[in-house]
Enzyme design. Structure first.
Site, PDB file in Angstrom:
ATOM      1  N   ASP A   1      48.297 -44.437  13.937  1.00  0.00           N
ATOM      2  CA  ASP A   1      47.851 -43.110  13.511  1.00  0.00           C
ATOM      3  C   ASP A   1      48.032 -42.131  14.659  1.00  0.00           C
ATOM      4  OD1 ASP A   1      46.850 -41.199  11.817  1.00  0.00           O
ATOM      5  OD2 ASP A   1      44.749 -41.722  12.158  1.00  0.00           O
TER       6      ASP A   1
ATOM      7  N   TYR B   1      48.221 -37.803  15.962  1.00  0.00           N
ATOM      8  CA  TYR B   1      47.285 -36.674  16.084  1.00  0.00           C
ATOM      9  C   TYR B   1      48.161 -35.434  16.168  1.00  0.00           C
ATOM     10  CZ  TYR B   1      42.745 -34.913  18.012  1.00  0.00           C
ATOM     11  OH  TYR B   1      41.532 -34.302  18.240  1.00  0.00           O
TER      12      TYR B   1
ATOM     13  N   HIS C   1      44.514 -29.008  14.199  1.00  0.00           N
ATOM     14  CA  HIS C   1      43.399 -29.954  14.115  1.00  0.00           C
ATOM     15  C   HIS C   1      42.908 -30.326  15.514  1.00  0.00           C
ATOM     16  CE1 HIS C   1      40.975 -33.411  13.003  1.00  0.00           C
ATOM     17  NE2 HIS C   1      41.727 -34.193  13.752  1.00  0.00           N
TER      18      HIS C   1
ATOM     19  N   GLU D   1      40.132 -37.693   6.226  1.00  0.00           N
ATOM     20  CA  GLU D   1      41.161 -36.998   7.006  1.00  0.00           C
ATOM     21  C   GLU D   1      42.408 -36.899   6.140  1.00  0.00           C
ATOM     22  OE1 GLU D   1      41.613 -38.831  10.899  1.00  0.00           O
ATOM     23  OE2 GLU D   1      39.915 -37.677  11.663  1.00  0.00           O
TER      24      GLU D   1
ATOM     25  N   GLU E   1      46.083 -36.649   5.609  1.00  0.00           N
ATOM     26  CA  GLU E   1      47.245 -36.976   6.433  1.00  0.00           C
ATOM     27  C   GLU E   1      48.439 -37.286   5.543  1.00  0.00           C
ATOM     28  OE1 GLU E   1      46.592 -39.692   9.649  1.00  0.00           O
ATOM     29  OE2 GLU E   1      44.478 -39.135   9.885  1.00  0.00           O
TER      30      GLU E   1
ATOM     31  N   ASP F   1      42.539 -41.055   6.030  1.00  0.00           N
ATOM     32  CA  ASP F   1      42.018 -41.886   7.114  1.00  0.00           C
ATOM     33  C   ASP F   1      40.501 -41.677   7.176  1.00  0.00           C
ATOM     34  OD1 ASP F   1      41.641 -43.325   9.474  1.00  0.00           O
ATOM     35  OD2 ASP F   1      42.208 -41.632  10.743  1.00  0.00           O
TER      36      ASP F   1
ATOM     37  N   ARG G   1      32.158 -40.384  11.668  1.00  0.00           N
ATOM     38  CA  ARG G   1      32.121 -39.489  12.841  1.00  0.00           C
ATOM     39  C   ARG G   1      31.022 -39.858  13.838  1.00  0.00           C
ATOM     40  NH1 ARG G   1      37.041 -37.820  12.659  1.00  0.00           N
ATOM     41  NH2 ARG G   1      37.523 -36.453  10.916  1.00  0.00           N
TER      42      ARG G   1
ATOM     43  N   GLN H   1      32.161 -42.848  15.682  1.00  0.00           N
ATOM     44  CA  GLN H   1      33.273 -42.447  16.551  1.00  0.00           C
ATOM     45  C   GLN H   1      32.780 -41.768  17.828  1.00  0.00           C
ATOM     46  OE1 GLN H   1      35.998 -39.835  14.488  1.00  0.00           O
ATOM     47  NE2 GLN H   1      37.440 -39.706  16.194  1.00  0.00           N
TER      48      GLN H   1
ATOM     49  N   LYS I   1      37.219 -46.125  12.395  1.00  0.00           N
ATOM     50  CA  LYS I   1      38.442 -45.898  11.622  1.00  0.00           C
ATOM     51  C   LYS I   1      38.956 -47.163  10.941  1.00  0.00           C
ATOM     52  CE  LYS I   1      39.413 -41.677  13.378  1.00  0.00           C
ATOM     53  NZ  LYS I   1      39.781 -40.499  12.586  1.00  0.00           N
TER      54      LYS I   1
ATOM     55  N   THR J   1      41.473 -47.237   4.877  1.00  0.00           N
ATOM     56  CA  THR J   1      42.426 -46.132   4.905  1.00  0.00           C
ATOM     57  C   THR J   1      43.127 -46.150   3.553  1.00  0.00           C
ATOM     58  OG1 THR J   1      42.773 -46.465   7.273  1.00  0.00           O
ATOM     59  CG2 THR J   1      44.426 -45.147   6.122  1.00  0.00           C
TER      60      THR J   1
ATOM     61  N   THR K   1      45.282 -35.838  11.047  1.00  0.00           N
ATOM     62  CA  THR K   1      44.773 -34.808  10.142  1.00  0.00           C
ATOM     63  C   THR K   1      45.666 -33.574  10.158  1.00  0.00           C
ATOM     64  OG1 THR K   1      42.589 -35.596  10.698  1.00  0.00           O
ATOM     65  CG2 THR K   1      42.704 -33.486   9.556  1.00  0.00           C
TER      66      THR K   1
ATOM     67  N   GLU L   1      35.909 -30.385  10.561  1.00  0.00           N
ATOM     68  CA  GLU L   1      36.457 -29.054  10.843  1.00  0.00           C
ATOM     69  C   GLU L   1      36.039 -28.031   9.796  1.00  0.00           C
ATOM     70  OE1 GLU L   1      40.650 -30.653  11.150  1.00  0.00           O
ATOM     71  OE2 GLU L   1      40.879 -28.674  12.035  1.00  0.00           O
TER      72      GLU L   1
HETATM   73 CA    CA Z   1      43.386 -39.903  11.617  1.00  0.00          CA
END
Ligand code: CA
Length: 451
Positions: free
Chosen positions: A149, A151, A156, A221, A223, A255, A259, A262, A275, A279, A384, A398
């Protein structure tokens, strides 16, 4: 558009004039007209239950490629020798490489076009080879060996940076020099429609010791994901200019992210349990060839940004340069109460494949720059995808700015993060003047309570 890029060959199956004898493929707004022909894996249900097989979506039907092969319909194609479609995954098909998969897609296009009588006029053969989607369940299209994955959306990354490091530069110093990523978990990738159980995890309040319990800040997320066709030998690299030749196609990805887990666990090695509990991917893989009309270079980098190093810089006018994907992405949310009261899912955000800072060609070149081997069926996800505007943010973190601005639902409910019973749906499509609209189907999942 891609005519400007000499290495993008003309693709007959994308001809906007083509029509199919499968009537639903010509219906306005279908995701699967004859110009799309995405690959997936399905199971027949009910009286016709059978082993899983590779199929192609056409309108509201599935063309069973294993049955077509049995009827000798893949003669003089790269699939002639063995029935690569009588499998529970597209891995063997993908291993042929993109150029050969293109030939197979051309054959499928020919079989389905309105002026080809082979299936159209043979009721018994048609009955064997064509399955209504309503009589099938869909599987994950690949046996996924490895999942990475990235970024790759600077919008984002900058939003997250602003939230968590308000005093510094929103982007860390490496961001504009390399596509940042982490190695994800392949075993928990599931197909659209699979419920996602709220995970447990270690949670650390700001002023108290850590506890163990159900995640409270569950997020999605938005994606897109890239499935690899042919891979590379360990110890070799994939040149950025050759990277498109290794792409099988694109899916939608959610995904799911815990939070609160995380926030506590990610230092210093990055995401782990936050994570790895699920998924979700969409079931139909839209080939890079089907996306040809919707490919162009990403917008120029803002003034002052560094140019990518040479190994991440495709040749001008190369196919690898045209790896920006004009895919319109949308996120919908439906709460349990909305379902009960018969409200439609509400759109909470939207963005575009063009909102990425790095392309999949650059991600592939960087991933293999060490000699790391990619294999057929590996999945690379973008990270994301967020646009610049407030309604273009690709996750709840976000969108609600860490819960400060909750999302309002038509029932009067509000959401800072996802609640049990919420169903999250990601959709994607491409459309423009002069090309036929194609879509990705759905990438959806419902949150079920922690056990
Ligand atoms: Ca992700």
């Amino acid at each position: 558009m891609t005519d400007d890029y000499p290495n993008v060959q003309p693709i007959p199956a994308n001809n906007p004039e083509l029509r199919s004898w499968v009537e639903s493929a010509d219906e306005h707004g279908t995701d699967f007209p004859i110009q799309n022909l995405p690959f997936g894996v399905f199971n027949r249900t009910g009286d016709h239950a059978d082993k899983p097989a590779v199929g192609v979506a056409i309108g509201d039907m599935i063309l069973d490629l294993a049955k077509c092969w049995n009827a000798d319909l893949f003669k003089n194609t790269p699939a002639q020798q063995a029935n690569l479609f009588a499998h529970h995954s597209c891995n063997s098909l993908a291993a042929l490489g993109r150029a050969r998969v293109r030939e197979i897609r051309e054959r499928v296009s020919w079989l389905l076009r309105s002026d080809t009588p082979t299936l159209r006029d043979d009721a018994s053969l048609r009955e064997r080879c064509l399955v209504p989607m309503s009589e099938a369940t869909l599987e994950t299209p690949f046996e996924i060996g490895d999942y990475t994955d990235f970024y790759a959306s600077a919008n984002h990354a900058a939003n997250v940076g602003r939230m968590f490091r308000p005093d510094g530069d929103p982007l860390l110093p490496n961001y504009k020099h390399l596509p940042v990523g982490y190695h994800g978990r392949a075993s928990s990738i599931v197909v659209s429609g699979t419920p996602i159980r709220r995970p447990h995890g270690q949670l650390k309040p700001d002023d108290a010791p850590p506890t163990f319990g159900p995640c409270r800040l569950l997020d999605h997320e938005l994606e897109i994901g890239c499935f690899i066709a042919s891979g590379n030998e360990r110890g070799t690299r994939i040149d950025v200019n050759d990277a498109p030749g290794h792409v099988f196609g694109i899916v939608l990805v959610n995904d799911w992210s815990a939070r609160d887990v995380q926030k506590w666990e990610y230092v210093p090695l990055g995401p782990f349990n936050a994570k790895n509990f699920g998924t979700t991917i969409s079931p139909w893989v839209v080939t890079l060839d089907a996306l040809a009309p919707y490919r162009r270079p990403l917008p120029a980098r803002p003034a002052g940004d560094p140019a990518p190093l040479p190994y991440l810089s495709p040749d001008p006018k190369s196919e690898a340069e045209a790896m920006g994907l004009e895919i319109q992405l949308e996120v919908f949310l439906e709460s349990a109460q909305m379902r009960e009261r018969k409200f439609d899912p509400v759109r909470i955000s939207h963005s575009s494949g063009m909102d990425l800072y790095w392309t999949f060609a650059q991600m592939i070149a960087h991933h293999t720059s060490t000699g790391c081997n990619l294999r057929p069926g590996d999945l690379l996800a973008s990270g994301t995808v967020s646009g610049v505007n407030e309604d273009e943010r690709g996750c709840m973190l976000e969108l609600t700015w860490r819960g400060q601005n909750p999302v309002q639902l038509p029932t009067g409910e509000e959401r800072k993060f996802l609640a049990d019973g919420d169903r999250l749906v990601i959709k994607g499509h491409c459309c423009k003047e002069g090309a036929v609209r194609i879509g990705f189907g759905e990438c959806s999942g419902m949150v079920t309570p922690a056990e």
